[in-house]
Scaffold this motif. Structure first.
Motif, mmCIF file in Angstrom:
data_model
loop_
_atom_site.group_PDB
_atom_site.id
_atom_site.type_symbol
_atom_site.label_atom_id
_atom_site.label_comp_id
_atom_site.label_asym_id
_atom_site.label_seq_id
_atom_site.Cartn_x
_atom_site.Cartn_y
_atom_site.Cartn_z
ATOM 1 N N THR A 194 16.680 -61.364 -72.763
ATOM 2 C CA THR A 194 16.701 -62.521 -71.862
ATOM 3 C C THR A 194 16.212 -63.775 -72.574
ATOM 4 N N VAL A 195 15.095 -63.662 -73.285
ATOM 5 C CA VAL A 195 14.533 -64.810 -73.995
ATOM 6 C C VAL A 195 15.478 -65.283 -75.098
ATOM 7 N N ALA A 196 16.071 -64.339 -75.828
ATOM 8 C CA ALA A 196 16.989 -64.702 -76.912
ATOM 9 C C ALA A 196 18.215 -65.430 -76.374
ATOM 10 N N ALA A 197 18.766 -64.950 -75.248
ATOM 11 C CA ALA A 197 19.935 -65.592 -74.642
ATOM 12 C C ALA A 197 19.602 -67.000 -74.163
ATOM 13 N N ALA A 198 18.386 -67.179 -73.644
ATOM 14 C CA ALA A 198 17.954 -68.520 -73.221
ATOM 15 C C ALA A 198 17.703 -69.412 -74.426
ATOM 16 N N THR A 199 17.249 -68.819 -75.515
ATOM 17 C CA THR A 199 16.956 -69.568 -76.735
ATOM 18 C C THR A 199 18.181 -70.299 -77.263
ATOM 19 N N VAL A 200 19.330 -69.632 -77.245
ATOM 20 C CA VAL A 200 20.547 -70.253 -77.777
ATOM 21 C C VAL A 200 21.284 -71.072 -76.725
ATOM 22 N N GLY A 201 20.730 -71.106 -75.495
ATOM 23 C CA GLY A 201 21.328 -71.941 -74.461
ATOM 24 C C GLY A 201 22.442 -71.284 -73.672
ATOM 25 N N VAL A 202 22.621 -69.979 -73.824
ATOM 26 C CA VAL A 202 23.654 -69.272 -73.066
ATOM 27 C C VAL A 202 23.150 -68.929 -71.671
ATOM 28 N N LEU A 203 21.980 -68.316 -71.596
ATOM 29 C CA LEU A 203 21.385 -67.954 -70.306
ATOM 30 C C LEU A 203 20.552 -69.123 -69.801
ATOM 31 N N ARG A 204 20.874 -69.580 -68.578
ATOM 32 C CA ARG A 204 20.167 -70.757 -68.038
ATOM 33 C C ARG A 204 19.421 -70.466 -66.744
ATOM 34 N N THR A 205 19.729 -69.349 -66.111
ATOM 35 C CA THR A 205 19.012 -68.977 -64.901
ATOM 36 C C THR A 205 18.932 -67.463 -64.833
ATOM 37 N N ALA A 206 17.862 -66.964 -64.234
ATOM 38 C CA ALA A 206 17.663 -65.512 -64.138
ATOM 39 C C ALA A 206 16.847 -65.220 -62.879
ATOM 40 N N TRP B 216 23.631 -74.863 -76.692
ATOM 41 C CA TRP B 216 23.304 -75.831 -75.645
ATOM 42 C C TRP B 216 21.798 -75.972 -75.561
ATOM 43 N N TYR B 217 21.373 -76.919 -74.775
ATOM 44 C CA TYR B 217 19.960 -77.176 -74.545
ATOM 45 C C TYR B 217 19.292 -75.928 -73.944
ATOM 46 N N PRO B 218 18.226 -75.399 -74.569
ATOM 47 C CA PRO B 218 17.582 -74.187 -74.050
ATOM 48 C C PRO B 218 16.782 -74.447 -72.782
ATOM 49 N N MET B 219 17.080 -73.695 -71.764
ATOM 50 C CA MET B 219 16.362 -73.803 -70.492
ATOM 51 C C MET B 219 16.528 -72.489 -69.743
ATOM 52 N N LEU B 220 15.598 -72.185 -68.867
ATOM 53 C CA LEU B 220 15.721 -70.979 -68.071
ATOM 54 C C LEU B 220 15.032 -71.203 -66.734
ATOM 55 N N ILE B 221 15.837 -71.312 -65.690
ATOM 56 C CA ILE B 221 15.316 -71.513 -64.335
ATOM 57 C C ILE B 221 15.214 -70.160 -63.649
ATOM 58 N N LEU B 222 14.026 -69.823 -63.160
ATOM 59 C CA LEU B 222 13.815 -68.560 -62.468
ATOM 60 C C LEU B 222 14.114 -68.719 -60.983
ATOM 61 N N SER B 223 14.772 -67.736 -60.413
ATOM 62 C CA SER B 223 15.104 -67.741 -58.984
ATOM 63 C C SER B 223 14.409 -66.563 -58.318
ATOM 64 N N ALA B 224 13.584 -66.866 -57.331
ATOM 65 C CA ALA B 224 12.811 -65.823 -56.665
ATOM 66 C C ALA B 224 13.629 -65.018 -55.666
ATOM 67 N N TYR B 225 14.842 -65.510 -55.351
ATOM 68 C CA TYR B 225 15.692 -64.815 -54.389
ATOM 69 C C TYR B 225 17.078 -64.599 -54.993
ATOM 70 N N SER B 226 17.686 -63.493 -54.625
ATOM 71 C CA SER B 226 18.991 -63.151 -55.194
ATOM 72 C C SER B 226 20.043 -64.188 -54.861
#
Length: 529
Positions: free
Chosen positions: A277-289, A373-383
């Motif tokens: 998860t962290v690696a995917a966010a690092t390269v800017g692919v994963l932006r929310t989880a 892309w710009y690295p970011m990761l927004i957490l969502s507390a609800y599905s």
């Protein structure tokens, strides 16, 4: 008569103070391992290779280490091990003990096969084994039940039955998972009743075909979230039954992440779980989880787990056997087979939000040149909020990117990547959207038994871990070891990061201006009517 174990009296002073006087002290753990032959299953895996490295480096008196290896991807066990021991995590050991490879004995076997697929000759060779670490396992959450049972359960039963035949047997440690009993909100260092007993599950697997097993999986799993958790819980049941009367222990690590200090800082070699998860966010692919930011993130550095495992074998291996109990005396399962929850939340918790804050801080300081892309990761507390954000942050950019790739005659890969990521995330959210209360009294007691020398050699006291310092190095480790992005291009990476930052926030500003303009337009339209 009923047999139990009680530990020899320790002279340790404060169980949480790493500095204890005694300049003449020697490592009791290293002395325990001196002259022994050790068997490690899963020696080419992440935990297995760190365990072998630690044993050889910190317990130099070990005679030899048998490592059970199976052929994989067209490579023989010897070829796999040559690659394994050529890795730079063995550089420190190679420098301190240049001939360490002479202590390694490769044994071809497969944990998923009956009796590990060992020939009678190999079994005879292994009869001088003194200590066993059963690390081999299939860790895929969606693994076929038959493979999971054979690899995680049947192999454990076989090893314990075989251990009873060893003439100079000293200790057995089974590496489980802290989430083997995740249907409980409070997870203590005790044995829980599994959904089905080990022998019954093995029998069912032998009697039913794959289609029949697949149909029965929901029933067999019970409250377990997946086949991995089920088979690890059932394997613990096998350890309790077939380890009774033997010096046996179970270590339950939580989410194992990069090393803290040993043998090198922040080493990691896989994209499983949290690290992926962290690696995917690092390269800017994963932006929310999906993750509840207020919940504790149950993570533990790999070298803390390794030290705990090594010390656990010493603990059960040096306990004095008690044979003078009354006939009606009751010995608890925990006295027969002690359990150590190798976790962080009980002594040094960190939340998902706190992790993300550290992630963003280090992303700015040590960006990767391989980012898209710009690295970011927004957490969502609800599905539902995660699904909405995933649509805007993943599906729309992925579709645009793949469309552009087609126009340029390139292969579209983004949406396929996101499908894989979403499948992975859907499995992980069971652990990131819930919170458990773990107990680790046995780990604390074990720490109290270590003298000052062993506390320095085998540090698993997570209470003293500085998370801020840890994550600073973890970020660099992911960059260097997983992304193969050396730090000497840091200035180029920072320049690229600044460009991504400008584009990212410019697009966000344009988006909200469009939203505002649309809102004003509709209000004006309705007002004019």
């Amino acid at each position: 008569m009923t047999a139990s174990y009680a530990h020899k009296t320790s002279t340790a002073e404060d169980p949480l103070d790493p500095q204890i006087s005694g300049s003449n002290e020697k490592s009791e753990i290293a002395e325990f391992y001196a002259g022994t032959n050790v068997l490690v299953t899963g020696g080419t895996g992440f935990i297995g290779r760190l365990l072998i490295e630690k044993l050889l480096r910190s317990c130099p008196g070990i005679t030899k280490i048998y490592t059970l290896v199976r052929p994989k991807k067209g490579k023989s066990p010897n070829e796999r091990c040559e690659e394994n021991f050529a890795g730079f995590i063995f550089d420190r050991l190679r420098k301190e003990q240049p001939n360490f490879l002479s202590k390694i004995v490769i044994v071809e076997g497969d944990a998923s096969e009956e009796d590990f697929g060992l020939t009678p000759e190999l079994r005879a060779t292994l009869m001088d084994t003194n200590i066993i670490f059963h690390v081999a396992a299939t860790v895929r959450f969606d693994e076929k039940l038959r493979v999971g049972v054979n690899t995680n359960v049947r192999s454990t039963k076989y090893l314990l039955l075989w251990a009873r035949q060893l003439p100079n047997f000293k200790a057995f440690v089974y590496v489980s998972t802290a989430f083997a009993n995740s249907s409980n909100n409070i997870i203590e260092e005790k044995h829980y009743k599994p959904a089905i007993e080990a022998d019954k599950l093995i029998t069912l697997t032998n009697c039913l075909n794959d289609d029949q097993l697949l149909a029965m999986e929901p029933i067999l799993r019970g409250k377990n979230p997946n086949n991995y958790a089920l088979t690890k819980a059932v394997a613990e049941n096998a350890v309790l039954k077939y380890g009774d009367g033997l010096p046996v222990a179970i270590v339950r690590p939580s989410i194992v992440i990069s090393t803290h200090e040993e043998p090198i800082r922040a080493w990691i070699n896989n994209l499983y779980g949290h690290i992926g998860t962290v690696a995917a966010a690092t390269v800017g692919v994963l932006r929310t989880a999906p993750a509840n930011g207020q919940y504790k993130s149950e993570i533990i550095p790999a070298d803390y787990v390794i030290a705990n495992i090594v010390a656990a074998a010493w603990d059960v291996g040096t306990r004095e056997r008690v044979t003078n109990l009354e006939e009606d005396s009751v010995v608890s399962d925990e006295d027969k087979v002690p359990i150590y929850n190798s976790v962080s939340s009980a002594r040094n918790p960190i939340t998902w939000d706190q992790q993300m804050n550290l992630f963003e801080s280090h992303a700015r300081n040590y960006p990767t040149l391989k980012g898209i892309w710009y690295p970011m990761l927004i957490l969502s507390a609800y599905s539902y909020s995660y699904r909405i954000r995933s649509f805007f942050y993943h599906t729309i950019p992925g579709t645009i990117g793949d469309t552009a790739a087609r126009f340029m005659g390139q292969k579209p890969v983004l949406m396929d990547t996101y499908r894989k990521i979403h499948k992975f995330i859907d499995v992980l959210q069971y652990f990131s959207m819930q919170q458990w209360e773990f107990r680790d009294e046995n780990v604390v007691k074990l720490w109290s038994k270590l003298n000052s020398v062993d506390r320095k050699l085998f540090n698993f006291n997570v209470a003293n871990l500085d998370w801020k310092d840890y994550f600073q190095y973890q970020w660099r480790g992911i960059r260097v070891y997983l992304l193969n992005d050396p730090l000497d291009n840091l200035e180029q990476a920072r320049a690229k990061y600044r460009k991504f930052c400008v584009i990212h926030y410019t697009l966000i500003a344009i988006f909200w201006l469009l939203v505002l303009w649309t809102a004003v337009f509709f209000v004006s339209f309705l007002w004019s009517r």
